[in-house]
Motif scaffolding. Structure first.
Motif, PDB file in Angstrom:
ATOM      1  N   VAL A  50       0.212   4.271  16.496  1.00  9.55           N
ATOM      2  CA  VAL A  50       0.724   3.890  15.183  1.00  9.55           C
ATOM      3  C   VAL A  50      -0.231   4.396  14.108  1.00  9.55           C
ATOM      4  O   VAL A  50      -1.425   4.121  14.131  1.00  9.55           O
ATOM      5  N   ASP A  51       0.318   5.140  13.172  1.00  8.85           N
ATOM      6  CA  ASP A  51      -0.473   5.670  12.067  1.00  8.85           C
ATOM      7  C   ASP A  51      -0.663   4.573  11.021  1.00  8.85           C
ATOM      8  O   ASP A  51       0.310   3.966  10.566  1.00  8.85           O
ATOM      9  N   PRO A  52      -1.907   4.287  10.631  1.00 10.59           N
ATOM     10  CA  PRO A  52      -2.140   3.242   9.608  1.00 10.59           C
ATOM     11  C   PRO A  52      -1.391   3.519   8.302  1.00 10.59           C
ATOM     12  O   PRO A  52      -0.957   2.589   7.625  1.00 10.59           O
ATOM     13  N   LYS A  53      -1.200   4.785   7.953  1.00 12.68           N
ATOM     14  CA  LYS A  53      -0.461   5.111   6.733  1.00 12.68           C
ATOM     15  C   LYS A  53       0.999   4.687   6.843  1.00 12.68           C
ATOM     16  O   LYS A  53       1.592   4.218   5.874  1.00 12.68           O
ATOM     17  N   ASP A  54       1.573   4.855   8.071  1.00 12.57           N
ATOM     18  CA  ASP A  54       2.962   4.425   8.280  1.00 12.57           C
ATOM     19  C   ASP A  54       3.080   2.906   8.167  1.00 12.57           C
ATOM     20  O   ASP A  54       4.052   2.381   7.613  1.00 12.57           O
ATOM     21  N   LEU A  55       2.083   2.188   8.721  1.00 12.12           N
ATOM     22  CA  LEU A  55       2.097   0.724   8.624  1.00 12.12           C
ATOM     23  C   LEU A  55       2.025   0.283   7.171  1.00 12.12           C
ATOM     24  O   LEU A  55       2.733  -0.645   6.755  1.00 12.12           O
TER      25      LEU A  55
END
Length: 366
Positions: A50-55
């Motif tokens: 999971v990409d932190p930017k997507d979260l």
């Protein structure tokens, strides 16, 4: 010399095998424990995909939809609630038609009432909210009076009435076409949203796609990439007093690709080795359904620029005998979508067939 015979008790032959079994089990247990300890000491790393930017983006989207749901009744025009807002830059107090003020007298020996006057009009007993009768500045005067008719000196405050929503407008960035009140665009197309409110200022700009929830527009942009297929888009904005702007509605269609054109032929023969053509042969491109206007372009393979196909048949009379004739063609619409080039080939053969007459000997016909 006599051999010495050792005597063991009978139970010894039972104990020894049992001891050996226990020893083996202990060794296996120790080995298993050792393997477990090694596994615990060296766990396999688990990759977090999971990409932190997507979260963070999903979190912002959820929050913007939550705010939109909370303010839905304002977009539906179902509000007459009084609101006020102190604009820090203009140093002015704004309210809509009603000012939700709380005026309380200080502790006093006898019962105290409050009188209010709006714009130097007749005074009346205070009750909230206070109606602001005119646009822009309204003067609210107020004072306390006790049962002995001891009167406080009048105090004044000026309030700007603002019950008009922001002015909302929009435009497009990137390729787009407007056909039959529908906006066609690509993945690169963006809707630029502009709101202006000279009084209390703009709170947020919002968008609703289809029958979905209202959500805050980030960076004043709605991307066509978020719109799949045909959608109904609604734009709105609220000022700091929750006055709504005019609603803007339009339909959108995202067109992200175009197929290659089909090609039909006349006087072309198919053989085991491919197509065969001559100077009577021709090709043309029939029309097909596409959401926006398009054109077909063609050229002889690796020979100059593409030509726009208008209509009618393209004759193949400029080919050389016995050589392979190649056409390259593609389609391109007015949004800039382009198909992959296709190649059509035929071998040029314009030699007429020949006949021979053989002499028939007598007796051969029998």
């Amino acid at each position: 010399m006599h051999a010495i015979k050792l005597k063991f008790p009978k139970f010894t032959f039972i104990v020894i095998p049992v001891f050996l079994v226990l020893l083996v089990c202990t060794l296996k247990a120790d080995t298993l424990l050792l393997e477990q300890n090694i596994y615990i000491a060296n766990p396999k790393p688990v990759r977090n995909e999971v990409d932190p930017k997507d979260l963070e983006r999903e979190k912002r989207e959820r929050e913007s939809r939550r705010i939109g749901r909370r303010l839905t009744h304002f977009f539906n025009g179902e509000t007459g609630d009084p609101f006020s807002y102190f604009h820090p830059t203009k140093q002015r107090l704004f309210a809509n038609r009603y000012w939700p003020v709380e005026i309380q007298p200080e502790a006093h020996g006898s019962k105290t009432e409050i009188e209010v006057s709006v714009n130097q009009g007749e005074s009346f007993s205070y009750r909230k909210p206070i109606l602001l009768p005119i646009p822009n500045l309204n003067e609210i005067r107020y004072r306390a009076i006790d049962q002995l008719q001891n009167e406080e000196k009048w105090k004044s405050i000026f309030i700007s009435r603002d019950d008009v929503g922001p002015k909302l407008n929009y435009g497009f960035d990137g390729p787009y076409l407007v056909l039959d009140q529908t906006v066609y665009g690509t993945k690169e197309t963006k809707v630029k949203v502009y709101s202006e409110d000279e009084e209390s200022g703009v709170l947020h700009q919002f968008v609703k796609i289809g029958d979905g929830d209202w959500s805050i527009i980030e960076n004043d942009v709605v991307s066509f990439q978020e719109l799949q297929g045909r959608q109904q888009v609604t734009l709105a904005s609220l000022d700091q007093l929750y006055n709504r702007s005019n609603l803007i509605r339009f339909a959108t269609v995202m067109v992200s690709e175009i197929k290659a054109p089909s090609l039909e032929t006349e006087f072309v023969v198919l053989s085991e080795t491919g197509a065969i053509c001559n100077r009577k042969s021709s090709v043309w491109f029939p029309k097909w359904e596409h959401p926006v206007p398009y054109h077909v372009y063609w050229r002889k393979k690796d020979n100059g620029d593409f030509s726009k196909y208008v209509k009618g048949q393209i004759l193949l009379e400029d080919a050389n005998e016995g050589e392979e004739y190649q056409l390259e063609f593609l389609a391109k619409d007015e949004l800039g979508n382009q198909s992959k080039p296709e190649i059509w080939k035929c071998k040029f053969d314009s030699k007429p067939p020949t006949t021979t007459i053989q002499k028939v000997e007598e007796g051969d016909s029998k």
